[in-house]
Design a protein around this motif. Structure first.
Motif, PDB file in Angstrom:
ATOM      1  N   THR A   1     -29.553  16.074  30.833  1.00  9.25           N
ATOM      2  CA  THR A   1     -30.476  15.188  29.809  1.00  9.25           C
ATOM      3  C   THR A   1     -30.928  13.710  30.440  1.00  9.25           C
ATOM      4  O   THR A   1     -29.916  13.399  31.255  1.00  9.25           O
ATOM      5  CB  THR A   1     -29.979  15.152  28.435  1.00  9.25           C
ATOM      6  OG1 THR A   1     -28.813  14.292  28.483  1.00  9.25           O
ATOM      7  CG2 THR A   1     -29.749  16.518  27.943  1.00  9.25           C
TER       8      THR A   1
ATOM      9  N   ASN B   1     -26.724  21.754  30.206  1.00 10.46           N
ATOM     10  CA  ASN B   1     -27.859  21.071  30.118  1.00 10.46           C
ATOM     11  C   ASN B   1     -28.003  19.667  30.777  1.00 10.46           C
ATOM     12  O   ASN B   1     -26.902  19.081  31.166  1.00 10.46           O
ATOM     13  CB  ASN B   1     -28.242  20.679  28.654  1.00 10.46           C
ATOM     14  CG  ASN B   1     -28.561  21.593  27.929  1.00 10.46           C
ATOM     15  OD1 ASN B   1     -28.986  22.893  28.425  1.00 10.46           O
ATOM     16  ND2 ASN B   1     -28.510  21.713  26.490  1.00 10.46           N
TER      17      ASN B   1
ATOM     18  N   GLN C   1     -25.321  13.969  31.045  1.00 11.56           N
ATOM     19  CA  GLN C   1     -26.445  13.026  30.433  1.00 11.56           C
ATOM     20  C   GLN C   1     -26.550  11.900  31.624  1.00 11.56           C
ATOM     21  O   GLN C   1     -25.776  11.225  32.004  1.00 11.56           O
ATOM     22  CB  GLN C   1     -26.025  12.490  29.213  1.00 11.56           C
ATOM     23  CG  GLN C   1     -26.875  11.291  28.853  1.00 11.56           C
ATOM     24  CD  GLN C   1     -26.646  10.910  27.283  1.00 11.56           C
ATOM     25  OE1 GLN C   1     -26.406  11.704  26.476  1.00 11.56           O
ATOM     26  NE2 GLN C   1     -26.311   9.528  27.010  1.00 11.56           N
TER      27      GLN C   1
ATOM     28  N   THR D   1     -32.556  22.708  31.260  1.00 15.39           N
ATOM     29  CA  THR D   1     -31.702  23.748  30.261  1.00 15.39           C
ATOM     30  C   THR D   1     -31.735  25.185  30.602  1.00 15.39           C
ATOM     31  O   THR D   1     -32.102  25.579  31.517  1.00 15.39           O
ATOM     32  CB  THR D   1     -32.382  23.372  28.716  1.00 15.39           C
ATOM     33  OG1 THR D   1     -31.580  23.766  27.883  1.00 15.39           O
ATOM     34  CG2 THR D   1     -33.611  23.809  28.680  1.00 15.39           C
TER      35      THR D   1
ATOM     36  N   LYS E   1     -33.110  13.432  26.051  1.00 20.35           N
ATOM     37  CA  LYS E   1     -34.318  14.229  26.402  1.00 20.35           C
ATOM     38  C   LYS E   1     -33.807  15.203  27.307  1.00 20.35           C
ATOM     39  O   LYS E   1     -33.341  14.842  28.498  1.00 20.35           O
ATOM     40  CB  LYS E   1     -35.482  13.326  26.598  1.00 20.35           C
ATOM     41  CG  LYS E   1     -36.016  12.534  25.343  1.00 20.35           C
ATOM     42  CD  LYS E   1     -37.291  11.924  26.146  1.00 20.35           C
ATOM     43  CE  LYS E   1     -37.614  11.018  24.769  1.00 20.35           C
ATOM     44  NZ  LYS E   1     -38.840  10.227  25.221  1.00 20.35           N
ATOM     45  N   ILE E   2     -34.285  16.673  27.062  1.00 15.26           N
ATOM     46  CA  ILE E   2     -33.748  17.744  28.083  1.00 15.26           C
ATOM     47  C   ILE E   2     -34.622  17.551  29.239  1.00 15.26           C
ATOM     48  O   ILE E   2     -35.884  17.563  29.233  1.00 15.26           O
ATOM     49  CB  ILE E   2     -33.978  19.113  27.280  1.00 15.26           C
ATOM     50  CG1 ILE E   2     -33.353  19.257  26.098  1.00 15.26           C
ATOM     51  CG2 ILE E   2     -33.655  20.161  28.225  1.00 15.26           C
ATOM     52  CD1 ILE E   2     -31.657  19.195  26.413  1.00 15.26           C
TER      53      ILE E   2
END
Length: 920
Positions: A63, A61, A337, A72, A68-69
């Protein structure tokens, strides 16, 4: 007689014994085959086969800073086909039923097959013609088209082809048209043209081609349709007995839940079409695997990709899995992230779109025409860490279009990868009313001026170049890759250099009469100005050009032409040439890196520009003074001998040295020797009878361009004066500009800019935490910082501030600087106008965020300030909420922009009204 009977009896007994042995052997063999080997032969009778089916690993993922994605995976149903000897026989009947079910349920066949029909054409995901050619060659070689050509060209050759021979084959491959390619593949894949429509033929071809391509890496299921809905999947499951070879499985499908948001830095994934050998070495299947192509997806491919799994399975004669013998579980990729705040990112993108739309819809804005405001960028960074809070680039794209094969429509493909600049150019010229700027010329003539045919491509008559940067490029990150003049947004930097060098003190001031005169023959008037007595604060507030040109003169008189660059380099605005310094902000993405005005760079720019001017003058046989002489051609010619090439190179090198160093490097004797050598060696001058007097006139023409013009222009004060107001050769990316603001307001710390905050494993465990990294620490005087910040505060909040109307009513104190920089002196004839640039920071007392906004052809910096305010509103939403302030600026951007621009155009400021080369 007795002996005969005895012999017959022995013979009978032997026969019986032999028969017993034979039947015993048969019985034993039958027992062995039925009991011991029964299962094996039963499987063979049923045509069972054992295969390994790979299982894709979910990508990690991506983010934002709050988790918050942004990218994905979702589980998608996949329709696949396993080919066996038996189901080969009913391939066409089976696939016809499959296509019918897909169509009934409004599902699409997976289609990343580059050969298209109606019309026949190739669609390769490449953004230039050279790359497209390489992909076309690879396409045809992969399908064996080269073999027949090699047999014809090199009949009895047994050893490997040389590189030159391979080039010959490639040339022949490119001559095979898309239609011919299609027809050959129909034949190769035994697709009957008479039984099926053209569309059906291509549908069959896609599957047949996938089978062939995937056979190179082991037999695997061929994907017929990806990401089909659950209902369709169950319909197929119910009809499996009717569809030999067809099966339903699941796969992770890349998904970008916020669509276009952040695509400039996220990038996208696509089928492998470049460096295929490299990816194969890493274990990729280049025929089916997808990889990160740009942005974070591309840069961090090795972390995001995960580890493939696989299943050892038994297939029955229909190609359907009947037993799983073993499994290796796929392992998801690592999660990344980012430092991005998706709320601020959304505010940046929404407001940037709104401002550009309003600029296009209301293009008549006094001295500028903003009808072509189609490209822009907005960036926000954390001034205390260097983390990127938002990075918007417009136009943009939806990465979901590339995550599933076949989703990209022909129109979007053309827009993204193969725009027709001829068609676009004609519409652009007519819609902008540009024909009037080219009297006596036809539409095609103007098209050839603005979008010339790319002459670097042999035999090309259709592929054109966007030499004036007009066509909006969705995949181009305008935040990191566009190098633009900073205009008046550079004036705070000029102030910093003047204060830090000791050229002036904070109480320095001048009288601004509306023009600048250096007292040495350089005088420049401005359309507006005449602000009277101005100091640093007021000069920044109203963007007084005479004030900052004066700073340039004072610094130049004391320290020379490179003093401005000395301080700009500390702020990441370029790097010192030949210093070994890395030209980078530190950002993880690819970036271009602009340079500030300095004598070394200016010399090299002039040496190139004036070399071409000298060559043009010599070929024309006349200079600007009206003197004529025999034409001398120094341009490269493919028919030139090695000797002629060498002489031309020597003459051009001599010219460049004269441009850089003037009389010190000008040698009439050298030119005489080289020119005579060229005339005697080049057949072009055979029988031209060029005399010594002619050569002397040619040398005089060279001297006039290189020394009298170019070298003298290198050493005039105008270069420094223009640089002091953000014009001339200084060019930077928006990322560099926002970085320099950050360094100023945080007190002198130059942080490494970065997008990645953390890297986590699939279970959320921390692998790596990015920490703020200071690349350089500038010991700025506190009074310097305060003086410049105060002037930038007045820009946003002063009574005559060039951005004050846009920050009216905003409760958080900010600082900024507007700028507009001319694209070129003939920009109006190109349908272009000045870049609109705004830089800023907030809050004033304790800066946390710095911003930069740029709109190409946006006119004036104040016009784009609403984007900065929208980013502030989102970033400080909690504080603003406590103040009772409702952040509605983004949603009302278009309406408020129009009102504020009407107010702004009534102001008198150097930045907003000046229509000369300097628009500040």
């Amino acid at each position: 007689m007795r002996n005969k009977k005895k012999f017959d009896l022995n013979r009978y007994n032997s026969f019986i014994l032999i028969m017993i042995i034979i039947f015993s052997g048969i019985i034993i063999r039958l027992s062995y085959l039925q009991v011991v080997k029964g299962e094996e032969f039963k499987e063979k009778a049923n045509n069972r086969s054992i295969r390994e089916i790979p299982d894709s690993a979910p990508r990690g993922n991506i983010t934002d800073v709050n988790g918050k994605i942004l990218a994905t995976n979702k589980q998608g149903y996949m329709l696949v086909y396993n080919e066996t000897e038996e189901n080969k026989e009913v391939f066409f009947q089976t696939m016809s039923k499959v296509f019918e079910i897909l169509e009934e349920n409004k599902e699409k066949q997976q289609d990343d097959f580059e050969l298209k029909i109606n019309p026949y054409r190739f669609e390769f995901k490449a953004q230039n013609d050279e790359a497209r050619k390489l992909l076309e060659i690879r396409f045809k070689r992969d399908r064996g088209f080269n073999e027949e050509i090699e047999k014809k060209l090199f009949k009895n050759k047994k050893e490997k082809l040389t590189e030159e021979q391979k080039k010959q084959v490639d040339e022949q491959l490119l001559k095979i048209t898309p239609k011919e390619t299609f027809k050959k593949l129909l034949k190769d894949y035994d697709i009957n043209q008479s039984n099926y429509s053209l569309e059906e033929q291509r549908k069959f071809m896609i599957i047949k081609d996938s089978i062939k391509m995937q056979s190179f890496s082991g037999y695997k299921p061929v994907v017929i349709a990806s990401n089909i809905n659950k209902k369709t999947a169950f319909i197929f499951l119910q009809k499996l007995n009717e569809l030999p070879g067809i099966d339903i499985t699941t796969e992770p499908v890349r998904e970008y839940p916020k669509g276009e948001l952040g695509s400039a830095f996220l990038g996208y994934i696509s089928k492998i079409s470049w460096d295929q050998e490299k990816f194969e070495e890493k274990g990729y299947d280049v025929n089916s695997d997808y990889v990160g192509t740009s942005g974070i997806e591309g840069v961090f491919e090795d972390r995001l990709r995960g580890s493939k799994g696989g299943r050892i399975v038994k297939l029955n004669k229909n190609g359907r899995i009947i037993e799983e013998l073993g499994r290796r579980e796929p392992y998801p990729g690592q999660n990344i992230q980012l430092t991005i705040n998706s709320d601020v990112q959304a505010a940046a993108e929404k407001s940037l779109d709104a401002v550009m739309t309003e600029l296009r819809n209301s293009p008549g804005r006094g001295d500028v025409n903003t009808s072509n405001a189609t490209r822009g960028a907005a960036i926000a960074i954390d001034v205390n860490t260097g983390g990127i809070i938002a990075m918007a680039s417009k136009p943009t794209f939806d990465p979901n279009l590339f995550a599933i094969p076949g989703k990209l429509s022909p129109d979007l493909y053309k827009k993204y990868f193969n725009p027709d600049l001829g068609e676009f150019g004609k519409q652009y010229i007519l819609s902008k009313g540009l024909m009037g700027s080219y009297p006596g010329k036809s539409l095609d003539d103007v098209l050839n001026i603005m979008f010339p045919v790319d002459k670097s491509i042999k035999n090309n008559t259709t592929i054109r170049e966007d030499v004036y940067d007009i066509y909006p490029k969705p995949f181009y990150n305008y935040a990191t890759m566009s190098i633009i003049p900073p205009g008046s947004t550079f004036k705070p930097m000029t102030t910093i250099a003047a204060l830090e060098s000791g050229a002036i003190t904070t109480d320095f001031g001048i009288y601004d009469p509306g023009f600048f005169d250096d007292g040495k023959g350089f005088k420049k008037s401005f359309a507006v100005g005449g602000y009277g007595s101005v100091g640093i604060g007021k000069a920044l507030e109203v963007s007084s050009n005479p004030f900052f040109m004066t700073l340039g003169k004072v610094m130049r008189d004391k320290y020379g032409d490179d003093i401005l660059a000395k301080y700009a380099w500390k702020f990441g605005l370029g790097v010192k040439p030949n210093s070994g310094a890395v030209a980078s902000t530190g950002i993880e993405l690819p970036e271009r890196y602009g340079q500030v005005f300095n004598t070394w760079t200016l010399q090299n720019i002039f040496s190139t520009q004036y070399l071409w001017q000298t060559m043009s003058t010599l070929k024309a046989g006349a200079d600007q003074r009206g003197n004529s002489f025999p034409s001398i051609n120094l341009y490269d010619n493919e028919n030139d001998s090695e000797k002629v090439k060498k002489i031309k190179k020597q003459i051009k090198s001599e010219i460049q040295e004269c441009i850089k160093n003037g009389d010190k490097k000008f040698s009439k004797e050298n030119y005489e020797k080289l020119l005579k050598s060229l005339i005697n060696s080049d057949n072009l001058y055979k029988d031209k009878n060029i005399t010594d007097k002619d050569i002397s006139r040619i040398i005089n023409a060279i001297y006039y361009v290189t020394v009298s013009d170019a070298y003298s222009q290198l050493n005039v004060g105008a270069n420094m004066y223009n640089a002091s107001i953000g014009q001339g050769i200084s060019n930077f990316t928006p990322l560099q500009l926002v970085n320099y603001v950050s360094i100023l307001v945080n007190g002198g710390n130059r942080y490494k800019l970065h997008l990645v905050d953390k890297i986590l494993d699939a279970d959320g465990n921390l692998i790596k935490q990015e920490k703020p990294e200071i690349l350089d620490k500038i010991n700025l005087k506190p009074e310097t910082v305060e003086a410049v910040k105060n002037g930038m505060y007045l820009v946003d909040h002063g009574s005559r501030g060039t951005a004050a109307s846009y920050f009216s009513g905003f409760p958080i104190s900010t600082g900024g600087k507007t700028g507009s920089a001319t694209f070129s002196n003939d920009q109006a004839a190109l349908g272009r106008t000045s870049y609109a640039v705004y830089i800023g920071f907030a809050p004033y007392d304790n800066p946390k965020i710095a911003v930069c906004v740029v709109v190409f052809d946006g006119g004036h910096g104040g016009f784009v300030a609403p984007v900065a305010r929208a980013m502030y509103e989102s970033y400080f939403k909690d504080e603003l909420s406590k103040m009772g302030y409702s952040s509605q600026y983004t949603s009302n951007t278009q309406e408020e922009t129009k009102k504020k621009e009407e107010s702004s155009t009534q102001q008198t400021s150097g930045e907003e009204v000046n229509t000369q080369q300097v628009n500040d």
